[in-house]
Design an enzyme around this catalytic site. Structure first.
Site, mmCIF file in Angstrom:
data_model
loop_
_atom_site.group_PDB
_atom_site.id
_atom_site.type_symbol
_atom_site.label_atom_id
_atom_site.label_comp_id
_atom_site.label_asym_id
_atom_site.label_seq_id
_atom_site.Cartn_x
_atom_site.Cartn_y
_atom_site.Cartn_z
ATOM 1 N N ARG A 1 -14.002 25.904 -44.995
ATOM 2 C CA ARG A 1 -13.628 25.815 -46.401
ATOM 3 C C ARG A 1 -14.650 26.464 -47.326
ATOM 4 O O ARG A 1 -15.097 25.885 -48.316
ATOM 5 C CB ARG A 1 -13.403 24.370 -46.809
ATOM 6 C CG ARG A 1 -12.442 24.294 -47.994
ATOM 7 C CD ARG A 1 -11.965 22.904 -48.265
ATOM 8 N NE ARG A 1 -10.948 22.965 -49.304
ATOM 9 C CZ ARG A 1 -9.951 22.102 -49.417
ATOM 10 N NH1 ARG A 1 -9.832 21.127 -48.563
ATOM 11 N NH2 ARG A 1 -9.081 22.209 -50.385
ATOM 12 N N CYS A 2 -15.046 27.675 -46.988
ATOM 13 C CA CYS A 2 -15.876 28.449 -47.920
ATOM 14 C C CYS A 2 -15.757 29.906 -47.548
ATOM 15 O O CYS A 2 -15.246 30.246 -46.501
ATOM 16 C CB CYS A 2 -17.329 27.993 -47.906
ATOM 17 S SG CYS A 2 -18.271 28.562 -46.498
ATOM 18 N N GLU B 1 -11.666 26.646 -52.120
ATOM 19 C CA GLU B 1 -12.906 26.291 -51.442
ATOM 20 C C GLU B 1 -14.016 25.854 -52.384
ATOM 21 O O GLU B 1 -14.986 25.228 -51.947
ATOM 22 C CB GLU B 1 -13.362 27.482 -50.607
ATOM 23 C CG GLU B 1 -12.298 27.832 -49.593
ATOM 24 C CD GLU B 1 -12.563 29.128 -48.891
ATOM 25 O OE1 GLU B 1 -12.124 29.276 -47.759
ATOM 26 O OE2 GLU B 1 -13.210 29.998 -49.478
#
Ligand code: CDP
Length: 806
Positions: A384-385, A760
């Site tokens: 999630r980035c 994100e």
């Protein structure tokens, strides 16, 4: 059909376009159990594959006795590396320029590594075959500490790379060395450190964690022996890339491969890479001439598919005594596990880690990253980035707090002194990124006001006094983070995957009745694309969102795209959707000019159709125009109303935000409670505020999980600890704090509708806010830095180490 009496505002509302809190259309099937996930795919005659896996982290394979497994009723085949060697498939290329064993050949390099693929008539027989398989191993010394990987006497892990002195990113210095990569100006940064009044340096570990989507990975391969057509269903965040990679490694022509990503139950980076299970389901289908399904269980997912982080960071800042930061430096040891299967754009082996000057105007900076092999699972992904941005933001945001502490300054005040100012945009960072837009001071001021920051600090000081006086055993932490993300990979000048530029696409077909279907090259894993892309197209074409079907994930029908990860869907495919919509509108204007018998320059757009300038009643709606596109066209114009757009963005987008976490810690137990978490986000133009809020809730929950509990750890023999949900922290509604969300809205100047990614951001900004809050609680008691995850026992141990508990 809109009645003539409706105002523009009323018609606009009916479209449910950009800015509307439209309900998620996909949830009708998800909430009623009608999703269609890969394990829902059932084909006639389908077989099941399961892996026999290594119990050891590092061992030589002495012998495999296939017969014991083949005797199990229902087992049809046992495939090992020996079977793959003639096909040249025992190793597969990784996205990072390394190779990864599909099935272990001669050696195993991490616990649970794939050793044999057992195919049976049903899952149970396959599992029994796995149990029955006899494999003889000779244990070898495992390497588990990345910081010791480059020692002279460190065990040799990759026998297959013996004598290989060049890696994908330059020379290799050691048998466990993968690459050394750096960015920035080393000499100028050294000068800044030499002349600084104050410097800080701290070792910040970002431990190994796992994205842990609710749905594990899996695939169903169906090789049709008559037509030579391969259909592959799977949990793929980037289906087109999978098709191209499959064509390259199997030599099956790409047009004979159809990759389908059905509904996906969360990805978070875990479903970007290619796994041995996908490859083996294809091989088994070719060998056995039947469809073959492979679905991981939870332990397999946690212990063998792409991990995240495992960055061992040294962070340094140089500043004047007034608190102006003049230099930033960071060195990283990156633990990549047994194979370098990290998912990053080809040029950047450390992803976008060099966004680590953060939201501050820091004139000089330098960072270097060394990637090393260890006996752990491969596949460093951006959980999630956007490619190591969480690590980067953690580095700068912890470092800013440490500097504030050294200067005896308030962390908010130090940040305010150093934030990039609105008039500096577009701002070029010391690492060369061009931040597109923002108003950081406003976001910061709004945050401090919303939480009454001054009062919080007074409360905290009172609690410190009470603790020191012995009247209370509770302390309080206030954690701030101001983050800048870099999302929307990507401009082809920066980003490619295996040589394919990271553009994205949208194709739209408007049918005669004014209903439409749009297909995109990205793939939702729950983010709500079916809802929001229709909103963009509604605003652009004037067709109501509920008349537009959005389809993704089938390579036979969707235009080529690079998939969904790194919050790139809105910045890239969202832009392609807007531009495809504009192409539709352009043709519609020419048709309307024919219908209204005026020159097209005499028409103006009005919400959902064209009207003659100054004569709003003389209009043709898009619905009427769509009909005409099939039967009443200007002379010479081709029929139909379709458009396709491939979009290569000129730059990334840079969403940002200011987060603040307040927590209280009971020192004697290490138990904490999150009193407040305030999150202000700016993602430019907001397409669906309700979906944005959902994305932020989810991202903050995962940030909370990472900072406060998640850990993939190993014992000294390489046994994985934390490979089940008994041990790996997945927060439920019980543990999850309450989130307060807020926003500002500074559009991206280069995106067609001004939107930046958002999915994100909350994760990236949330992790340091939690960690800063825990560390801040101990600031008045001599604490400097305690590592994540901040579990109750780690907090308790830290309090003890500071002498706060007898
Ligand atoms: O690539 P991914 O879908 O994971 O991330 P994203 O582009 O940040 O989008 C996540 C969800 O938030 C999508 O449904 C977007 O349409 C929505 N979103 C939005 O409504 N407004 C924005 N400015 C950005 C995203």
């Amino acid at each position: 059909e809109p009645s003539q009496s409706e105002t523009s505002a009323e018609r606009s509302q009916k479209l449910e376009g950009i800015g509307c809190k439209r309900k998620r259309v996909e949830d009708i099937r998800f909430t009623q159990g009608h999703g269609n996930y890969v394990d829902d795919v059932k084909l006639p005659g389908m077989l099941f594959g399961d892996f026999a896996r290594s119990p050891y982290a590092h061992a030589r394979i002495k012998h495999i006795n296939k017969e014991s497994a083949l005797k199990v009723p229902g087992v049809l085949a046992v495939l090992t590396a020996e079977d793959l060697i003639p096909l040249n498939l025992h190793y597969m290329p990784t996205l990072a320029g390394d190779v990864q064993a599909v099935l272990a050949h001669e050696k195993v390099l991490f616990q649970n590594q794939e050793v044999a693929f057992i195919v049976a008539r049903d899952r149970y027989a396959a599992a029994d075959g796995v149990e029955a398989l006899e494999v003889e191993y000779e244990e070898l010394e495992p390497l588990l500490n990345a910081l010791k990987a480059l020692d002279d006497d460190a065990p040799v892990l990759r026998d297959d790379l013996a004598g290989k002195t060049e890696g994908a990113h330059g020379p290799r210095e050691h048998h466990n060395h993968i690459f050394t990569w750096s960015a920035g100006d080393e000499a100028a940064t050294q000068e800044a450190f030499d002349k600084a009044d104050v410097v800080i340096e701290e070792y910040l570990a970002h431990p190994r964690v796992h994205p842990c989507p609710l749905e594990t990975c899996g695939s169903v391969a169906d090789m049709n022996p008559i037509t030579g057509q391969l259909t592959l269903w799977g949990t793929f965040q980037a289906p087109h890339v999978v098709r191209t990679v499959a064509a390259l490694i199997t030599n099956i022509p790409e047009h004979k491969i159809r990759v389908i990503s059905p509904d996906i139950g969360g990805g978070f980076g875990n479903k970007v890479g290619v796994y041995p299970g996908y490859v083996m389901s294809v091989v088994a289908s070719i060998v056995l001439k039947k469809p073959v399904k492979w679905i991981e269980d939870r332990m397999e997912n946690l212990s063998t598919t792409a991990f995240a982080r495992d960055y061992h960071i040294t962070a340094e800042l140089a500043a004047t005594k007034e608190g102006k930061v003049i230099g930033m430096r960071s060195h990283v040891f990156a633990d990549h596990g047994a194979f370098d299967a990290c998912a990053d754009p080809s040029k950047y082996p450390a992803g976008m880690y060099h966004i680590c000057t953060g939201s501050y105007d820091i004139p000089t900076a330098f960072c270097s990253v060394k990637g090393v092999y260890t006996n752990k699972a491969p596949g460093g992904v951006s959980y999630r980035c956007s490619f190591r941005v969480t690590e980067a933001v953690y580095t700068i945001e912890r470092a800013m707090d440490l500097l504030a502490q050294k200067l005896d300054m308030d962390p908010a005040e130090l940040r305010q002194k150093n934030l990039i100012q609105p008039e500096q945009f577009p701002y070029t960072s010391a690492f060369g990124w061009e931040y597109d837009s923002g108003d950081y001071p406003t976001a910061m001021a709004k945050t401090l006001e919303a939480v009454d920051y001054k009062k919080l600090r007074q409360q905290q000081a009172q609690m410190v006094e009470d603790f020191k006086a012995g009247t209370s055993r509770e302390i309080m932490g206030v954690g701030l983070s101001f983050f800048t993300e870099v999302v929307g990979a990507g401009p082809s000048k920066n980003c490619d995957i295996l040589g394919i530029n990271m553009f994205d696409s949208c194709e739209i077909r408007v049918h005669p009745t004014g209903a439409a279907i749009a297909r995109l090259g990205v793939k939702s894993q729950g983010q709500g694309h079916e809802t929001t892309f229709a909103q963009i197209l509604a605003s652009e074409t004037g067709l109501p969102a509920d008349m537009i079907t959005i389809e993704e994930g089938d390579t036979d029908t969707a235009p080529y795209g690079l998939g969904t990860y790194g919050s790139r869907s809105t910045p890239v495919a969202g832009a392609a959707a807007a531009r495809a919509g504009r192409k539709i509108k352009h043709k519609a204007q020419l048709i309307a000019s024919h219908l209204l018998e005026v020159h097209h320059d005499d028409l103006e757009w009005d919400v959902d159709g064209f009207a003659i300038k100054g004569m709003p009643d003389k209009r043709r709606s898009m619905k009427e125009i769509a009909w005409a596109a099939y039967n009443n066209l200007p002379k010479g114009m081709e029929p139909g109303l379709e458009a396709v757009d491939y979009y290569d963005p000129p730059n990334f987008t840079f969403p940002y935000g200011a987060y603040l976490c307040v927590l209280r810690i009971d020192v004697d137990t290490g138990v904490y409670s999150v009193d407040r978490f305030y999150a202000l986000d700016d993602c430019g133009t907001r397409i669906n505020p309700m979906i944005i809020e959902g994305q932020i809730h989810g991202g903050l929950t995962e940030a909370f999980a990472v900072a406060m509990g998640q850990l993939i750890d190993f014992d000294e023999t390489g046994n994985i600890l934390g490979a089940s949900l008994m041990d790996f922290f997945l927060p439920t509604a019980v543990e999850t704090p309450k989130w307060e969300t807020d926003h500002t809205e500074v559009p991206s100047p280069h995106h067609p509708i001004g939107a930046k990614g958002v999915g994100e951001s909350p994760h990236v900004g949330g992790v340091p806010a939690f960690s800063n809050a825990v560390n801040d609680a101990f600031r008045a008691f001599g604490g400097v830095h305690t590592h994540m995850p901040h579990t109750h026992s780690n907090i308790w141990n830290y309090a003890r180490s500071l002498g706060m508990i007898d």
